[in-house]
Write an enzyme that holds these catalytic residues in place. Structure first.
Site: not given
Length: 555
Positions: A313, A374, A425
């Site tokens: 990321e 995301k 994440c």
């Protein structure tokens, strides 16, 4: 387990003795509909007060739970922490139980979330205290259900219910530091493939409840001077604990699959001395350089040629669709290594009003193609609820000038010879996001932990990835900008692991699997079923408590 009569005896003996009936007295002006009756006195006193021993138990339970998680990482302490809280609230009223649960939550979340302090001490303290609040109703529920027969079962279900709510409310929840995430290399870990993280939480809490039951039974027998009366209950508790451990050891964990050679790139980040734009360029250049080094090592025969490469990321915070230098740098590195690369990048939405956190499949021939956005951006970090108000009150929120957009589909997409399932994440902490991405033959976690430095946050995230590998029977590739990057086998073993704040290149041949685990098939059903069981137990305990009070109020 133990018999119903024995359990009822346990529950009854935990309560303080009711005071003797008052001596008859003449009616006074204070007598009447609003006067306090003897039964009312009994009701108040039955709840008890915490006292220092119980208060210390509650405080210690939080610290003990924290020590079960990385970086201290002593998993057997998780059931011990659960047991300490159960003993603290045993025989207490719901209000006292709530207070003790809150104390436990404070001493648990403040140290376990200390890495959030890198953002700001206020953010760390506020988040920790908000999380601690969830343990107040948990403590109240535990105080009620420990009055029921077979109470270790109901206490375990209550922990699942608490985590269900905490992982969803508010703003999509924050399921960090669930009990399951402390059990990444224990006999309870294989249960993740059967009922997911919620089942592991349930069994961890059940082990704690059994420990509490055994300790309380032994204490009562010691006080009574008759240790023989504890033999059968203790034997039953030990047998249940042995069954939990033995059952986990008997569950097979997958190790085989179609071999695929993969590479994970950790470019590292500069920490000081550059402006914001310079930081972004340096991070991108670091990942480009590591990828070119990988290509050189392949040509020299030092490492096998990978079939796919994963970047983390934020490997490029420069939008490659609008920044020609970023596009050209990434494209040249991908062409040099000669295989598809999953590139983590921040991009603008078409209207420019928001930012997308993307994992982009970059092909050496055709360039950028499919991508994942995301789906669970972090509140107050990647988007601001109540933006107009908060930006006036807290200047730090000026660093979030635009909200991140939410993706609308899973991260399953083709990368080279296999399908992958991407999560980004903190999404690895959420059951729904990881379950959706388990549709790929290999799972990927792209993350940027540079903000948190060498705190407990990166190793806790790795622990989550290890449990997810077992839960879904998938190899997991964890790519971090600054660490910890890792390659995790489907059975949870660490095949490779980087240091922190160092560049790293990992190349391994890993199994790609498409078979689904039982946990994938049943989905969220075990969590909701266990939470419903907890709710039913609380209702039953409350009704039972109410009926006992009504009997006590009878003149």
């Amino acid at each position: 387990m133990v018999s119903r009569n024995e359990e009822q005896q346990v529950a009854q003996e935990t309560l303080p003795e009711r005071p003797a009936a008052p001596e008859p007295r003449e009616p006074s002006r204070k007598d009447g509909p609003g006067a306090e009756r003897p039964g009312r006195l009994r009701r108040v006193r039955a709840g008890g007060r915490a006292g220092w021993p119980r208060t210390l138990l509650a405080l210690g339970s939080g610290l003990t739970l924290c020590a079960a998680f990385p970086p201290i990482d002593i998993p057997p302490l998780a059931p011990v922490g659960v047991a300490m809280l159960a003993l603290a609230v045993l025989g207490q009223g719901a209000r006292t139980g709530a207070w003790l649960g809150l104390l436990s939550g404070v001493t648990f979340f403040l140290p376990v979330l200390e890495g959030i302090g890198a953002i700001g001490p206020d953010a760390w303290i506020v988040l920790s205290l908000v999380q601690a609040l969830y343990l107040a109703p948990l403590g109240a529920c535990l105080a009620l259900v420990t009055r029921l027969p077979a109470w270790p079962l109901w206490t375990a279900a209550a922990w699942v219910a608490e985590e269900l709510v905490r992982g969803r409310v508010p703003f999509g929840g924050f399921p960090w530091a669930r009990l399951a995430f402390s059990q990444t290399a224990t006999p309870l870990t294989p249960y993740a493939s059967v009922g997911g993280a919620p089942l592991v939480t349930f069994l961890t809490a059940l082990a704690g409840g059994l420990l509490a039951y055994g300790a309380h039974t032994a204490y009562r027998a010691h006080r009574a001077g008759d240790l023989r009366r504890a033999t059968r209950p203790l034997a039953a508790a030990v047998a249940c604990l042995a069954a939990l451990i033995g059952g986990g050891l008997l569950i097979p964990t997958p190790t085989g699959g179609e071999p695929v050679t993969v590479a994970v790139i950790q470019g590292n980040v500069p920490r000081l001395g550059l402006d914001f734009l310079g930081q972004r360029k340096a991070v991108l250049n670091n990942h480009v350089q590591r990828t070119r080094e990988l290509a050189a090592q392949v040509r020299a025969g030092k490492v096998p040629r990978p079939e796919l490469v994963v970047w983390p990321e934020n490997a490029s915070d420069l939008d490659p669709y609008t920044e020609p230098d970023a596009f050209n740098s990434i494209d040249a590195a991908v062409k040099d290594v000669g295989v598809p690369v999953l590139v983590g990048a921040l991009t603008d939405t078409p209207d420019g009003s928001k930012v997308e956190n993307r994992g982009i499949v970059w092909d050496p021939r055709t360039g950028p193609g499919d991508y994942y956005v995301k789906r669970h951006p972090v509140p107050f970090g990647e988007y601001l609820p109540f933006r107009d108000l908060l930006t006036k009150m807290i200047t730090r929120f000026e660093r979030v000038p635009r909200d991140f957009a939410r993706g609308d589909r899973s991260g399953v997409m083709r990368l080279g010879p296999v399908t992958i399932g991407d999560v980004i994440c903190f999404e690895v902490a959420y059951d729904a996001e990881t379950r959706a991405s388990a549709g790929g033959a290999i799972m990927v976690v792209q993350t940027n932990n540079a903000t948190y430095g060498k705190t407990g946050i990166p190793p806790q995230q790795i622990a989550m990835s290890r449990l997810r590998a077992v839960e879904h029977g998938r190899t997991i590739l964890v790519a971090a900008t600054s660490g910890i990057s890792a390659i995790v086998a489907p059975d949870g073993r660490m095949l490779d692991r980087s240091g922190e704040f160092v560049p790293d290149i990992q190349v391994r041949t890993v199994p790609a699997r498409t078979a689904r685990t039982l946990a994938d098939r049943v989905g969220a059903a075990p969590e909701w079923a266990l939470a419903a069981l907890a709710a039913a137990a609380v209702i039953a305990a409350a009704r039972r408590n109410g009926s006992e009070h009504d009997e006590g109020n009878t003149d």
